[in-house]
Scaffold this motif. Sequence first.
Motif, short mmCIF file in Angstrom:
data_model
loop_
_atom_site.label_atom_id
_atom_site.label_comp_id
_atom_site.label_asym_id
_atom_site.label_seq_id
_atom_site.Cartn_x
_atom_site.Cartn_y
_atom_site.Cartn_z
N ASN A 157 -22.61 45.37 51.64
CA ASN A 157 -22.49 45.43 53.09
C ASN A 157 -21.13 45.95 53.49
N LYS A 158 -21.09 46.50 54.66
CA LYS A 158 -19.83 46.96 55.22
C LYS A 158 -18.85 45.80 55.23
N GLY A 159 -17.63 46.03 54.80
CA GLY A 159 -16.61 44.98 54.78
C GLY A 159 -16.50 44.29 53.43
N ASP A 160 -17.46 44.54 52.54
CA ASP A 160 -17.38 43.94 51.21
C ASP A 160 -16.21 44.54 50.43
N ALA A 161 -15.57 43.69 49.63
CA ALA A 161 -14.52 44.19 48.75
C ALA A 161 -15.15 45.08 47.69
#
Length: 187
Positions: A157-161
């Motif tokens: 997902n967007k924002g995942d490291a």
Amino acid sequence: MTETKLCKFCKTEIPKDAKICPNCKKKQKGKLGIIICIIVILVIIGAATNGGNNKSISSDNSTKTESTDSNNSKAEEATIEYTSVSKQELSDALTSNALKASDTYKGQYLEVTGYLSVIDSSGKYISIDSGDDDFSFVNVQCFIKNDEQKAIIMEMNKGDAITIKGKCTDVGEFLGYSIDIDEVITN
Ligand SMILES: [Zn+2]
């Protein structure tokens, strides 16, 4: 009577030692001509033989070179050293000196850590930013190279490291960094 021969061109009977036919004025090839011919032929054969030898030597060399190259590339594959760098560092480098950033990172294998910011709907690339406080306009665009990588991205997902290993193919002041992904590492 002196000995005679036939002109090679007009077949007139001419003196045997005549170099030029008195009738047609063409040069008669004497023994010297034959000797020169033989020498020329020998030289050509010699050159051809040498050429052949050189060829075989050079082909040997090229085979060796090829095998060395493939060894090298295999070795390289096994021991690619990825330079660890964060997206923030890439941004800072490009913002402060695009030329230096390009010189430092273009063509290099990088291990870039950051956060997933863009997932291209067609599955061609992702972009990495350095987190919520990333207000830089530096884009780190990472190109997805195979279905395995795509499958990993699919689960994210967007924002995942994210950490990606890959080769930095281009660095531009406006386009940012382009990286061909070798491996996607999720944290
Ligand atoms: Zn003649």
